[in-house]
Scaffold this motif. Structure first.
Motif, PDB file in Angstrom:
ATOM      1  N   LYS A 159      11.878   1.974  54.806  1.00 37.11           N
ATOM      2  CA  LYS A 159      10.950   3.012  55.265  1.00 37.11           C
ATOM      3  C   LYS A 159       9.490   2.714  54.922  1.00 37.11           C
ATOM      4  O   LYS A 159       8.600   3.439  55.347  1.00 37.11           O
ATOM      5  N   LEU A 160       9.246   1.675  54.161  1.00 33.10           N
ATOM      6  CA  LEU A 160       7.883   1.348  53.743  1.00 33.10           C
ATOM      7  C   LEU A 160       7.181   0.495  54.793  1.00 33.10           C
ATOM      8  O   LEU A 160       7.831  -0.104  55.653  1.00 33.10           O
ATOM      9  N   PRO A 161       5.847   0.418  54.725  1.00 31.63           N
ATOM     10  CA  PRO A 161       5.100  -0.383  55.711  1.00 31.63           C
ATOM     11  C   PRO A 161       5.356  -1.877  55.552  1.00 31.63           C
ATOM     12  O   PRO A 161       5.737  -2.353  54.480  1.00 31.63           O
ATOM     13  N   LYS A 162       5.101  -2.608  56.613  1.00 28.90           N
ATOM     14  CA  LYS A 162       5.302  -4.062  56.610  1.00 28.90           C
ATOM     15  C   LYS A 162       4.028  -4.737  56.107  1.00 28.90           C
ATOM     16  O   LYS A 162       3.299  -5.370  56.853  1.00 28.90           O
ATOM     17  N   ARG A 163       3.751  -4.547  54.835  1.00 29.12           N
ATOM     18  CA  ARG A 163       2.572  -5.101  54.167  1.00 29.12           C
ATOM     19  C   ARG A 163       2.998  -5.643  52.818  1.00 29.12           C
ATOM     20  O   ARG A 163       4.017  -5.244  52.261  1.00 29.12           O
ATOM     21  N   GLN A 164       2.196  -6.532  52.268  1.00 29.17           N
ATOM     22  CA  GLN A 164       2.443  -7.026  50.917  1.00 29.17           C
ATOM     23  C   GLN A 164       2.241  -5.865  49.943  1.00 29.17           C
ATOM     24  O   GLN A 164       1.342  -5.034  50.139  1.00 29.17           O
ATOM     25  N   ALA A 165       3.063  -5.805  48.912  1.00 26.18           N
ATOM     26  CA  ALA A 165       2.980  -4.697  47.958  1.00 26.18           C
ATOM     27  C   ALA A 165       3.182  -5.195  46.536  1.00 26.18           C
ATOM     28  O   ALA A 165       3.889  -6.175  46.296  1.00 26.18           O
ATOM     29  N   PHE A 166       2.563  -4.499  45.619  1.00 27.03           N
ATOM     30  CA  PHE A 166       2.723  -4.708  44.183  1.00 27.03           C
ATOM     31  C   PHE A 166       3.768  -3.695  43.730  1.00 27.03           C
ATOM     32  O   PHE A 166       3.577  -2.486  43.900  1.00 27.03           O
ATOM     33  N   ILE A 167       4.884  -4.174  43.172  1.00 27.80           N
ATOM     34  CA  ILE A 167       6.021  -3.300  42.865  1.00 27.80           C
ATOM     35  C   ILE A 167       6.378  -3.420  41.387  1.00 27.80           C
ATOM     36  O   ILE A 167       6.436  -4.534  40.851  1.00 27.80           O
ATOM     37  N   PHE A 168       6.636  -2.265  40.757  1.00 27.43           N
ATOM     38  CA  PHE A 168       7.139  -2.281  39.379  1.00 27.43           C
ATOM     39  C   PHE A 168       8.054  -1.090  39.156  1.00 27.43           C
ATOM     40  O   PHE A 168       7.990  -0.095  39.875  1.00 27.43           O
ATOM     41  N   GLU A 169       8.937  -1.232  38.169  1.00 30.26           N
ATOM     42  CA  GLU A 169       9.874  -0.150  37.838  1.00 30.26           C
ATOM     43  C   GLU A 169       9.126   0.965  37.114  1.00 30.26           C
ATOM     44  O   GLU A 169       8.246   0.712  36.301  1.00 30.26           O
ATOM     45  N   ASP A 170       9.507   2.201  37.422  1.00 31.82           N
ATOM     46  CA  ASP A 170       8.878   3.368  36.817  1.00 31.82           C
ATOM     47  C   ASP A 170       9.889   4.081  35.920  1.00 31.82           C
ATOM     48  O   ASP A 170      10.757   4.796  36.414  1.00 31.82           O
ATOM     49  N   PRO A 171       9.778   3.920  34.604  1.00 29.58           N
ATOM     50  CA  PRO A 171      10.723   4.579  33.699  1.00 29.58           C
ATOM     51  C   PRO A 171      10.392   6.049  33.439  1.00 29.58           C
ATOM     52  O   PRO A 171      11.191   6.758  32.838  1.00 29.58           O
ATOM     53  N   LYS A 172       9.239   6.501  33.901  1.00 29.86           N
ATOM     54  CA  LYS A 172       8.818   7.875  33.631  1.00 29.86           C
ATOM     55  C   LYS A 172       9.415   8.843  34.648  1.00 29.86           C
ATOM     56  O   LYS A 172      10.050   8.450  35.609  1.00 29.86           O
TER      57      LYS A 172
ATOM     58  N   VAL B  61       9.530   5.248  44.993  1.00 25.56           N
ATOM     59  CA  VAL B  61      10.727   4.903  45.751  1.00 25.56           C
ATOM     60  C   VAL B  61      11.934   4.907  44.817  1.00 25.56           C
ATOM     61  O   VAL B  61      11.875   4.364  43.717  1.00 25.56           O
ATOM     62  N   GLU B  62      13.030   5.490  45.297  1.00 25.85           N
ATOM     63  CA  GLU B  62      14.283   5.452  44.543  1.00 25.85           C
ATOM     64  C   GLU B  62      15.259   4.514  45.250  1.00 25.85           C
ATOM     65  O   GLU B  62      15.464   4.612  46.455  1.00 25.85           O
ATOM     66  N   ILE B  63      15.823   3.606  44.481  1.00 21.39           N
ATOM     67  CA  ILE B  63      16.908   2.764  44.976  1.00 21.39           C
ATOM     68  C   ILE B  63      18.060   2.945  43.988  1.00 21.39           C
ATOM     69  O   ILE B  63      17.980   2.506  42.842  1.00 21.39           O
ATOM     70  N   PRO B  64      19.125   3.610  44.420  1.00 22.10           N
ATOM     71  CA  PRO B  64      20.225   3.887  43.492  1.00 22.10           C
ATOM     72  C   PRO B  64      21.223   2.739  43.400  1.00 22.10           C
ATOM     73  O   PRO B  64      21.411   1.981  44.352  1.00 22.10           O
ATOM     74  N   ASN B  65      21.837   2.620  42.233  1.00 17.48           N
ATOM     75  CA  ASN B  65      23.036   1.801  42.094  1.00 17.48           C
ATOM     76  C   ASN B  65      24.173   2.668  42.617  1.00 17.48           C
ATOM     77  O   ASN B  65      24.268   3.840  42.266  1.00 17.48           O
ATOM     78  N   LYS B  66      25.014   2.119  43.437  1.00 15.20           N
ATOM     79  CA  LYS B  66      26.094   2.906  44.024  1.00 15.20           C
ATOM     80  C   LYS B  66      27.407   2.165  43.799  1.00 15.20           C
ATOM     81  O   LYS B  66      27.512   0.972  44.091  1.00 15.20           O
TER      82      LYS B  66
END
Length: 179
Positions: free
Chosen positions: A39-52, A92-97
């Motif tokens: 669902k995100l745009p087709k652009r380069q992105a800086f991604i990191f996990e959010d523990p908060k 963004v949420e990506i669940p383990n299923k």
């Protein structure tokens, strides 16, 4: 041979089958956002996990850049090397299923004996992992995280510092004072 098949059946019945596994990002990663989540745009992105908790990054950006809850998630202005740039972010949420076999087997047994299933809600289990996905563009809407962009190194340095500040700050007014 009989013991081996008994062990195999026991392990098979008492295990969960992973259907989807969320990625593990140790610090941060730059990649096409659409490959990370459709669902995100087709652009380069800086991604990191959010523990908060949810909306913590929103509160951090709103406080640090003094946005008064106006357009906090999109086109937030900042300067790098004297150049005015804009970042947008998505939580963004990506669940383990996993697929759980025991509840399915127990419900099949109950159904066979004429009872209603009890464990329908337990067939699958989910555990959410949250990520912050940041895209950066200039005034001409050029992707500043593309490999050939002049500002990519400076932008990455800025975003890494922002990530560390966000993760290490609990009172976001401190971030405002550091500006």
């Amino acid at each position: 041979m009989k013991l081996l098949s008994l062990i195999f059946i026991t392990v098979f019945c008492f295990s969960c089958i992973p259907v989807r596994i969320a990625p593990t990002i140790k610090t941060d990663k730059v990649m096409v956002a659409k490959k990370f989540k459709r669902k995100l745009p087709k652009r380069q992105a800086f991604i990191f996990e959010d523990p908060k908790n949810s909306n913590e990054f929103y509160n951090y950006v709103n406080t640090k850049y003094e946005l008064q809850h106006q357009d906090v998630e999109f086109n937030v202005p900042f300067k790098v090397d004297g150049q005015l740039l804009y970042f947008s972010f998505h939580e963004v949420e990506i669940p383990n299923k996993t697929f759980n076999l025991i509840p399915v087997i127990l419900d099949a047994k109950l159904d066979h004996e004429g009872y209603d299933p009890l464990f329908e809600d337990s067939y699958t289990s989910r555990q959410g992992n949250w990520y912050i996905v940041i895209t950066v563009n200039d005034e001409a809407m050029n992707d500043c995280l593309k490999p050939n962009n002049l500002y990519k190194a400076s932008v990455l340095k800025y975003l890494k510092q922002m990530r560390l500040e966000y993760l290490n700050t609990s009172n976001y007014l401190e971030a405002l004072l550091r500006r």
